[in-house]
Write a protein that holds these residues in place. Structure first.
Motif, PDB file in Angstrom:
ATOM      1  N   THR A  34       0.727  -1.434  -0.148  1.00  2.88           N
ATOM      2  CA  THR A  34       0.262  -0.017  -0.304  1.00  2.88           C
ATOM      3  C   THR A  34       0.537   0.950   0.672  1.00  2.88           C
ATOM      4  O   THR A  34       1.885   1.178   0.744  1.00  2.88           O
ATOM      5  N   LYS A  35       0.617   2.290  -0.595  1.00  7.78           N
ATOM      6  CA  LYS A  35       1.284   3.233  -0.471  1.00  7.78           C
ATOM      7  C   LYS A  35      -0.057   4.521  -1.187  1.00  7.78           C
ATOM      8  O   LYS A  35      -0.559   4.689  -2.071  1.00  7.78           O
ATOM      9  N   GLY A  36      -0.021   5.367  -0.008  1.00  7.91           N
ATOM     10  CA  GLY A  36      -0.773   6.845  -0.114  1.00  7.91           C
ATOM     11  C   GLY A  36      -1.948   5.869  -0.922  1.00  7.91           C
ATOM     12  O   GLY A  36      -3.146   5.450   0.231  1.00  7.91           O
ATOM     13  N   ASN A  37      -3.380   6.369  -1.992  1.00 12.33           N
ATOM     14  CA  ASN A  37      -4.160   5.927  -2.235  1.00 12.33           C
ATOM     15  C   ASN A  37      -4.289   4.629  -2.735  1.00 12.33           C
ATOM     16  O   ASN A  37      -5.258   4.521  -3.876  1.00 12.33           O
ATOM     17  N   LEU A  38      -3.035   4.061  -2.773  1.00 14.48           N
ATOM     18  CA  LEU A  38      -2.853   2.760  -4.019  1.00 14.48           C
ATOM     19  C   LEU A  38      -3.089   1.356  -3.020  1.00 14.48           C
ATOM     20  O   LEU A  38      -2.057   1.203  -2.102  1.00 14.48           O
ATOM     21  N   ILE A  39      -3.518   0.665  -3.106  1.00 14.03           N
ATOM     22  CA  ILE A  39      -3.535  -0.711  -2.941  1.00 14.03           C
ATOM     23  C   ILE A  39      -3.217  -2.032  -4.064  1.00 14.03           C
ATOM     24  O   ILE A  39      -4.263  -1.828  -4.857  1.00 14.03           O
ATOM     25  N   GLN A  40      -2.128  -2.981  -3.891  1.00 13.78           N
ATOM     26  CA  GLN A  40      -2.315  -3.531  -4.215  1.00 13.78           C
ATOM     27  C   GLN A  40      -1.194  -4.891  -3.905  1.00 13.78           C
ATOM     28  O   GLN A  40      -0.534  -5.164  -2.913  1.00 13.78           O
ATOM     29  N   GLY A  41      -1.719  -6.056  -4.781  1.00 17.41           N
ATOM     30  CA  GLY A  41      -0.874  -7.408  -4.737  1.00 17.41           C
ATOM     31  C   GLY A  41      -2.128  -8.137  -5.290  1.00 17.41           C
ATOM     32  O   GLY A  41      -2.255  -8.011  -6.544  1.00 17.41           O
ATOM     33  N   ARG A  42      -1.114  -9.619  -5.621  1.00 18.49           N
ATOM     34  CA  ARG A  42      -1.223 -10.703  -5.861  1.00 18.49           C
ATOM     35  C   ARG A  42      -2.101 -11.612  -4.946  1.00 18.49           C
ATOM     36  O   ARG A  42      -1.757 -11.605  -4.186  1.00 18.49           O
ATOM     37  N   ILE A  43      -2.291 -12.122  -5.809  1.00 13.72           N
ATOM     38  CA  ILE A  43      -3.810 -12.855  -4.745  1.00 13.72           C
ATOM     39  C   ILE A  43      -3.961 -14.809  -5.651  1.00 13.72           C
ATOM     40  O   ILE A  43      -3.692 -14.605  -6.410  1.00 13.72           O
ATOM     41  N   LYS A  44      -4.049 -15.637  -5.082  1.00 14.21           N
ATOM     42  CA  LYS A  44      -4.203 -17.153  -5.603  1.00 14.21           C
ATOM     43  C   LYS A  44      -5.937 -17.315  -5.116  1.00 14.21           C
ATOM     44  O   LYS A  44      -6.009 -17.573  -3.858  1.00 14.21           O
ATOM     45  N   SER A  45      -6.687 -17.804  -6.032  1.00  9.81           N
ATOM     46  CA  SER A  45      -7.794 -18.322  -5.454  1.00  9.81           C
ATOM     47  C   SER A  45      -8.663 -19.787  -6.240  1.00  9.81           C
ATOM     48  O   SER A  45      -7.971 -19.384  -7.465  1.00  9.81           O
ATOM     49  N   GLN A  46      -9.014 -20.329  -5.762  1.00  7.88           N
ATOM     50  CA  GLN A  46      -8.647 -21.788  -5.353  1.00  7.88           C
ATOM     51  C   GLN A  46     -10.271 -21.965  -6.373  1.00  7.88           C
ATOM     52  O   GLN A  46     -10.490 -23.098  -7.091  1.00  7.88           O
ATOM     53  N   LYS A  47     -11.337 -21.042  -6.427  1.00  2.00           N
ATOM     54  CA  LYS A  47     -12.462 -21.064  -7.586  1.00  2.00           C
ATOM     55  C   LYS A  47     -12.955 -19.716  -7.279  1.00  2.00           C
ATOM     56  O   LYS A  47     -12.744 -18.879  -7.078  1.00  2.00           O
ATOM     57  N   ASP A  48     -13.850 -19.538  -8.095  1.00  2.00           N
ATOM     58  CA  ASP A  48     -14.284 -18.492  -9.108  1.00  2.00           C
ATOM     59  C   ASP A  48     -15.236 -17.777  -7.710  1.00  2.00           C
ATOM     60  O   ASP A  48     -15.392 -18.986  -7.104  1.00  2.00           O
ATOM     61  N   GLY A  49     -15.202 -16.685  -6.881  1.00  2.02           N
ATOM     62  CA  GLY A  49     -15.957 -15.944  -6.405  1.00  2.02           C
ATOM     63  C   GLY A  49     -16.361 -14.469  -6.236  1.00  2.02           C
ATOM     64  O   GLY A  49     -15.892 -13.639  -7.250  1.00  2.02           O
ATOM     65  N   MET A  50     -16.538 -13.813  -5.366  1.00  6.54           N
ATOM     66  CA  MET A  50     -16.214 -12.589  -5.187  1.00  6.54           C
ATOM     67  C   MET A  50     -15.458 -12.025  -3.639  1.00  6.54           C
ATOM     68  O   MET A  50     -14.613 -13.189  -3.110  1.00  6.54           O
ATOM     69  N   PHE A  51     -14.652 -11.186  -4.101  1.00  3.31           N
ATOM     70  CA  PHE A  51     -13.348 -10.858  -3.472  1.00  3.31           C
ATOM     71  C   PHE A  51     -13.632  -9.432  -2.784  1.00  3.31           C
ATOM     72  O   PHE A  51     -14.501  -8.715  -3.367  1.00  3.31           O
ATOM     73  N   ILE A  52     -14.594  -9.990  -1.244  1.00  6.15           N
ATOM     74  CA  ILE A  52     -14.832  -8.741  -0.203  1.00  6.15           C
ATOM     75  C   ILE A  52     -13.595  -8.301   0.026  1.00  6.15           C
ATOM     76  O   ILE A  52     -12.765  -9.008   0.875  1.00  6.15           O
TER      77      ILE A  52
END
Length: 109
Positions: free
Chosen positions: A17-35
């Protein structure tokens, strides 16, 4: 509960995170909602793997979006409303003050 926490830790590979930006990598095993736990606002812009996605209000108050299974690069950027207008008005104010000072100096001579 411990199983859910362990699964959550496995999903997030790296974030920043920096200022007004959040970024990252994610590994999801199935389709769904990122909340997220971030309150929903229209000023958010989200991309998954460089492709802009629609932000949604989920659970009546929070920011979220659809996420397909697999590894992804997530980027969440916030644009505060009124910042551009504020910068323009501030610039105009500075110009008016400078013009007034120059005019006052010329009148004094």
């Amino acid at each position: 509960l411990h199983k859910a926490i362990r699964r959550q830790r496995q999903m997030c590979i790296r974030d920043r995170t920096k200022g007004n930006l959040i970024q990252g990598r994610i590994k999801s095993q199935k389709d769904g909602m990122f909340i997220t736990s971030i309150p929903f606002d229209k000023g958010f812009e989200m991309t998954i793997d460089g492709v802009k996605v629609k932000c949604e209000k989920v659970n009546k108050a929070f920011l979220g979006f659809h996420l397909e299974a697999g590894k992804h690069k997530i980027r969440i950027l916030y644009h505060a409303p009124g910042v551009t207008a504020g910068k323009i008005l501030t610039g105009l104010g500075v110009l008016i003050v400078i013009a007034g000072a120059v005019r006052k100096k010329k009148c004094a001579e």
